[in-house]
Design a protein around this motif. Sequence first.
Motif, PDB file in Angstrom:
ATOM      1  N   LYS A   7      46.777  33.652  31.887  1.00  0.00           N
ATOM      2  CA  LYS A   7      46.904  35.097  31.672  1.00  0.00           C
ATOM      3  C   LYS A   7      47.329  35.791  32.960  1.00  0.00           C
ATOM      4  O   LYS A   7      48.177  36.684  32.936  1.00  0.00           O
ATOM      5  CB  LYS A   7      45.566  35.691  31.207  1.00  0.00           C
ATOM      6  N   LEU A   8      46.726  35.383  34.075  1.00  0.00           N
ATOM      7  CA  LEU A   8      47.062  35.978  35.372  1.00  0.00           C
ATOM      8  C   LEU A   8      48.532  35.737  35.706  1.00  0.00           C
ATOM      9  O   LEU A   8      49.241  36.658  36.124  1.00  0.00           O
ATOM     10  CB  LEU A   8      46.164  35.416  36.475  1.00  0.00           C
ATOM     11  N   SER A  36      42.411  31.907  31.720  1.00  0.00           N
ATOM     12  CA  SER A  36      42.456  33.092  32.576  1.00  0.00           C
ATOM     13  C   SER A  36      43.526  32.941  33.657  1.00  0.00           C
ATOM     14  O   SER A  36      44.191  33.912  34.015  1.00  0.00           O
ATOM     15  CB  SER A  36      41.086  33.391  33.194  1.00  0.00           C
ATOM     16  N   LEU A  96      51.313  38.665  36.248  1.00  0.00           N
ATOM     17  CA  LEU A  96      52.052  38.810  37.501  1.00  0.00           C
ATOM     18  C   LEU A  96      53.552  38.687  37.275  1.00  0.00           C
ATOM     19  O   LEU A  96      54.347  39.437  37.839  1.00  0.00           O
ATOM     20  CB  LEU A  96      51.576  37.776  38.528  1.00  0.00           C
ATOM     21  N   ASN A 154      38.952  36.937  39.536  1.00  0.00           N
ATOM     22  CA  ASN A 154      39.235  38.055  40.432  1.00  0.00           C
ATOM     23  C   ASN A 154      40.194  37.613  41.517  1.00  0.00           C
ATOM     24  O   ASN A 154      40.056  36.529  42.075  1.00  0.00           O
ATOM     25  CB  ASN A 154      37.946  38.558  41.089  1.00  0.00           C
ATOM     26  N   ARG A 182      44.379  47.766  35.462  1.00  0.00           N
ATOM     27  CA  ARG A 182      43.639  46.509  35.588  1.00  0.00           C
ATOM     28  C   ARG A 182      43.104  46.275  37.000  1.00  0.00           C
ATOM     29  O   ARG A 182      42.323  45.367  37.220  1.00  0.00           O
ATOM     30  CB  ARG A 182      44.530  45.314  35.206  1.00  0.00           C
ATOM     31  N   ILE A 208      42.052  33.057  44.337  1.00  0.00           N
ATOM     32  CA  ILE A 208      41.253  33.413  43.162  1.00  0.00           C
ATOM     33  C   ILE A 208      39.775  33.094  43.370  1.00  0.00           C
ATOM     34  O   ILE A 208      39.424  32.069  43.935  1.00  0.00           O
ATOM     35  CB  ILE A 208      41.768  32.644  41.923  1.00  0.00           C
ATOM     36  N   LEU A 222      42.278  42.647  41.154  1.00  0.00           N
ATOM     37  CA  LEU A 222      42.779  42.465  39.789  1.00  0.00           C
ATOM     38  C   LEU A 222      41.812  41.539  39.063  1.00  0.00           C
ATOM     39  O   LEU A 222      41.457  40.479  39.579  1.00  0.00           O
ATOM     40  CB  LEU A 222      44.181  41.853  39.806  1.00  0.00           C
ATOM     41  N   GLN A 223      41.388  41.954  37.867  1.00  0.00           N
ATOM     42  CA  GLN A 223      40.371  41.191  37.139  1.00  0.00           C
ATOM     43  C   GLN A 223      40.918  40.767  35.775  1.00  0.00           C
ATOM     44  O   GLN A 223      41.504  41.576  35.058  1.00  0.00           O
ATOM     45  CB  GLN A 223      39.140  42.080  36.954  1.00  0.00           C
ATOM     46  N   VAL A 224      40.709  39.485  35.447  1.00  0.00           N
ATOM     47  CA  VAL A 224      41.091  38.951  34.137  1.00  0.00           C
ATOM     48  C   VAL A 224      39.854  38.298  33.541  1.00  0.00           C
ATOM     49  O   VAL A 224      39.274  37.393  34.144  1.00  0.00           O
ATOM     50  CB  VAL A 224      42.233  37.908  34.262  1.00  0.00           C
TER      51      VAL A 224
END
Length: 136
Positions: A88-89, A85, A93, A37, A61, A12, A68-70
């Motif tokens: 959320k990731l 975040s 996943l 990211n 996304r 990350i 992949l962006q959160v």
Amino acid sequence: MTFSKQDLLKEITFRTSRSGGKGGQNVNKVSSKVELNINIRSSPIFTEGEKELLFLKLANRINSEGVLQVITEEERSQLHNKEKSIEKLLILLKKALYKPKLRKPSKPKRSAIEKRLKSKQLTALKKISRRAHFND
């Protein structure tokens, strides 16, 4: 899933910026918005099958480079936003890589079949008896 949270943290990258919304004067000084990211395409922690599944299910996304962006800007604290975040990731996943169990079709039991047929017979008899009374 073939990876752990520690494996993910190595892959990350974070980017911070100023967030809008609540916070008063603090909003103009502190970069609390967090952009997480992770490059799915070049990441060694996912198998080829998992990568295909992620690209399929998270297509809206993931950008053209395979990142992949959160984005999180709910909290006033940058640290809290980083933690949120990551959560959320992990949820994203887990949902994308989940494979439901295949349903094995089964035959109805003999007792269930007999019960259904008996019910049909009773209904038929009831209608026949009504018909007999109606014609009198």
